[in-house]
Design a protein around this motif. Sequence first.
Motif, PDB file in Angstrom:
ATOM      1  N   SER A  57     -55.780   5.016  30.285  1.00 27.10           N
ATOM      2  CA  SER A  57     -54.843   5.587  29.313  1.00 27.10           C
ATOM      3  C   SER A  57     -55.510   6.598  28.376  1.00 27.10           C
ATOM      4  N   PRO A  58     -56.727   6.293  27.866  1.00 26.01           N
ATOM      5  CA  PRO A  58     -57.376   7.291  27.003  1.00 26.01           C
ATOM      6  C   PRO A  58     -57.658   8.611  27.728  1.00 26.01           C
ATOM      7  N   THR A  59     -57.989   8.547  29.011  1.00 19.14           N
ATOM      8  CA  THR A  59     -58.252   9.776  29.770  1.00 19.14           C
ATOM      9  C   THR A  59     -56.974  10.578  29.951  1.00 19.14           C
ATOM     10  N   ILE A  60     -55.875   9.895  30.247  1.00 23.42           N
ATOM     11  CA  ILE A  60     -54.586  10.585  30.367  1.00 23.42           C
ATOM     12  C   ILE A  60     -54.212  11.206  29.024  1.00 23.42           C
ATOM     13  N   SER A  61     -54.406  10.484  27.949  1.00 27.02           N
ATOM     14  CA  SER A  61     -54.108  11.009  26.612  1.00 27.02           C
ATOM     15  C   SER A  61     -54.937  12.250  26.314  1.00 27.02           C
ATOM     16  N   TYR A  62     -56.194  12.255  26.716  1.00 29.54           N
ATOM     17  CA  TYR A  62     -57.075  13.406  26.519  1.00 29.54           C
ATOM     18  C   TYR A  62     -56.499  14.639  27.226  1.00 29.54           C
ATOM     19  N   HIS A  63     -56.063  14.465  28.458  1.00 30.54           N
ATOM     20  CA  HIS A  63     -55.519  15.580  29.228  1.00 30.54           C
ATOM     21  C   HIS A  63     -54.172  16.041  28.652  1.00 30.54           C
ATOM     22  N   LEU A  64     -53.347  15.118  28.219  1.00 33.33           N
ATOM     23  CA  LEU A  64     -52.068  15.484  27.594  1.00 33.33           C
ATOM     24  C   LEU A  64     -52.312  16.263  26.301  1.00 33.33           C
ATOM     25  N   LYS A  65     -53.338  15.877  25.559  1.00 31.87           N
ATOM     26  CA  LYS A  65     -53.689  16.580  24.327  1.00 31.87           C
ATOM     27  C   LYS A  65     -54.075  18.030  24.632  1.00 31.87           C
ATOM     28  N   ALA A  66     -54.809  18.244  25.715  1.00 31.90           N
ATOM     29  CA  ALA A  66     -55.189  19.612  26.111  1.00 31.90           C
ATOM     30  C   ALA A  66     -53.965  20.433  26.487  1.00 31.90           C
ATOM     31  N   LEU A  67     -53.006  19.826  27.172  1.00 30.62           N
ATOM     32  CA  LEU A  67     -51.770  20.528  27.523  1.00 30.62           C
ATOM     33  C   LEU A  67     -50.958  20.867  26.276  1.00 30.62           C
ATOM     34  N   ARG A  68     -50.963  19.971  25.309  1.00 28.81           N
ATOM     35  CA  ARG A  68     -50.257  20.228  24.047  1.00 28.81           C
ATOM     36  C   ARG A  68     -50.940  21.340  23.272  1.00 28.81           C
ATOM     37  N   ALA A  69     -52.266  21.340  23.253  1.00 27.22           N
ATOM     38  CA  ALA A  69     -53.013  22.379  22.535  1.00 27.22           C
ATOM     39  C   ALA A  69     -52.738  23.765  23.123  1.00 27.22           C
ATOM     40  N   ALA A  70     -52.459  23.818  24.409  1.00 28.81           N
ATOM     41  CA  ALA A  70     -52.144  25.085  25.075  1.00 28.81           C
ATOM     42  C   ALA A  70     -50.649  25.420  24.984  1.00 28.81           C
ATOM     43  N   ASP A  71     -49.891  24.622  24.252  1.00 23.62           N
ATOM     44  CA  ASP A  71     -48.441  24.808  24.078  1.00 23.62           C
ATOM     45  C   ASP A  71     -47.660  24.732  25.378  1.00 23.62           C
ATOM     46  N   LEU A  72     -48.188  24.004  26.355  1.00 25.42           N
ATOM     47  CA  LEU A  72     -47.476  23.837  27.620  1.00 25.42           C
ATOM     48  C   LEU A  72     -46.477  22.698  27.567  1.00 25.42           C
ATOM     49  N   ILE A  73     -46.753  21.703  26.731  1.00 28.74           N
ATOM     50  CA  ILE A  73     -45.851  20.556  26.593  1.00 28.74           C
ATOM     51  C   ILE A  73     -45.671  20.227  25.119  1.00 28.74           C
TER      52      ILE A  73
END
Length: 107
Positions: A57-73
């Motif tokens: 779960s922490p790894t998935i959260s890390y990747h989701l955070k990167a997508l959010r930082a790029a304004d993709l999600i």
Amino acid sequence: MNPLAREPLAVEEAKSFAQVFKALGDPVRLRLLSVIASHPNGEVCVCDMSEDFDLSSPTISYHLKALRAADLIDAERRGTWVYYRVQPQMLSSLCRLLNVPEDVGAR
């Protein structure tokens, strides 16, 4: 003619798109974006995505955070769960940049 070939990108525009392409350059993030974008409801709970990946779960959260930082999600917390949805403006911008019809994949 492809928009990239028409005229050079402005510095800030290039920085913004570079962050997006960097985020999409990771296979896990690209898959996460695809899972979110293709979900029938247009959004998906992180609890439903975890089973599609052999990651903690922490790894998935890390990747989701990167997508959010790029304004993709974008994300919305509902109780204890977080729901993710694609930022259509960013996908439209990418489509225009790459000269892809914006209605590709539209529901």
